[in-house]
Design an enzyme around this catalytic site. Structure first.
Site, PDB file in Angstrom:
ATOM      1  N   VAL A   7      31.109 -49.019 -39.861  1.00 29.62           N
ATOM      2  CA  VAL A   7      31.158 -50.329 -40.500  1.00 29.62           C
ATOM      3  C   VAL A   7      31.398 -50.175 -42.004  1.00 29.62           C
ATOM      4  CG1 VAL A   7      28.672 -50.718 -40.917  1.00 29.62           C
ATOM      5  CG2 VAL A   7      30.166 -52.648 -40.379  1.00 29.62           C
ATOM      6  N   ALA A  37      33.775 -57.220 -46.431  1.00 28.60           N
ATOM      7  CA  ALA A  37      32.671 -56.992 -45.499  1.00 28.60           C
ATOM      8  C   ALA A  37      33.213 -56.750 -44.102  1.00 28.60           C
ATOM      9  CB  ALA A  37      31.727 -58.195 -45.489  1.00 28.60           C
ATOM     10  N   ASP A  38      32.413 -56.079 -43.307  1.00 25.69           N
ATOM     11  CA  ASP A  38      32.719 -55.891 -41.893  1.00 25.69           C
ATOM     12  C   ASP A  38      31.410 -55.946 -41.129  1.00 25.69           C
ATOM     13  OD1 ASP A  38      34.718 -55.383 -39.821  1.00 25.69           O
ATOM     14  OD2 ASP A  38      33.623 -53.514 -39.505  1.00 25.69           O
ATOM     15  N   THR A  39      31.427 -56.573 -39.965  1.00 24.54           N
ATOM     16  CA  THR A  39      30.230 -56.725 -39.142  1.00 24.54           C
ATOM     17  C   THR A  39      30.497 -56.160 -37.757  1.00 24.54           C
ATOM     18  OG1 THR A  39      29.599 -58.734 -40.327  1.00 24.54           O
ATOM     19  CG2 THR A  39      28.598 -58.395 -38.163  1.00 24.54           C
ATOM     20  N   ALA A  77      28.429 -54.258 -43.370  1.00 22.17           N
ATOM     21  CA  ALA A  77      28.652 -53.480 -44.591  1.00 22.17           C
ATOM     22  C   ALA A  77      29.362 -54.379 -45.577  1.00 22.17           C
ATOM     23  CB  ALA A  77      29.487 -52.242 -44.299  1.00 22.17           C
TER      24      ALA A  77
END
Length: 189
Positions: A7, A37-39, A77
């Site tokens: 992430v 961001a990344d989930t 993240a």
């Protein structure tokens, strides 16, 4: 990669791609701030990373697994980048944060309810296949941690990260000290 590495790498690549595109944009010039961001959702039993479902069948199977395994984790993240006040390389300050939230699915949710939810298409574009902020809330019993992390962006953490990266980008002396400390650590290793 483990979920943390995965992430974080994805969010970092997103931020760097935007920064590179913007730095080369002669019309707009250097960006003041980049936030990416990344989930991902991670099943606690198998440890597998669950991204967006690719088909209705996969979507149904994913939600049944989350229900049957009851608890899973959501990792987001966040990467913040800001140009340095000086001309030092790499030209920007970069700060990261990973937020972790435990989600407990309602074990009494029926297969029919899962199929009905999937057919709404609400969760088709979401990591883990559900949206806590919408109808997907009927699938969830409880959460431990940040609600907005599960929705997609932990706002308080994002604000703290923005403040940190902007201060770091403006603090040339602190930047020099950070770089010297990092070089000393690398020499010791």
């Amino acid at each position: 990669m483990d979920p943390f590495e995965y992430v974080l790498a994805t969010a970092t690549k997103k931020a760097q791609a935007v920064y590179t595109a913007e730095i080369d944009n002669e019309e707009k010039g250097e960006p003041a701030l980049i936030l990416a961001a990344d989930t991902v959702v991670v099943d606690n039993v198998s440890g597998s990373i669950l991204e967006k479902p690719r088909s209705e069948a996969q979507h149904i199977a994913m939600l049944k697994m989350l229900r049957d395994n009851r608890v899973h984790k959501v990792y987001t993240a966040i990467v913040a980048m800001a140009p340095l006040a000086s001309a030092r390389q790499p030209g920007y300050a970069l700060e990261t944060h990973i937020e972790e939230t435990d989600v407990v699915f309602d074990g009494s949710v029926t297969d029919d309810l899962i199929v009905a939810y999937v057919r709404t298409r609400e969760g088709a574009d979401k990591a883990g296949g559900y949206g806590l902020q919408g109808l997907g809330s009927i699938l969830v019993e409880s959460i431990q941690g940040s609600w907005d992390n599960v929705v997609g962006l932990p706002l308080k953490a994002a604000l703290r990260l923005i403040e940190k990266v902007v201060a770091r980008a403006e603090d040339e002396d602190g930047e020099e000290m950070d770089m010297m400390e990092e070089e000393e650590k690398e020499e010791e290793e």
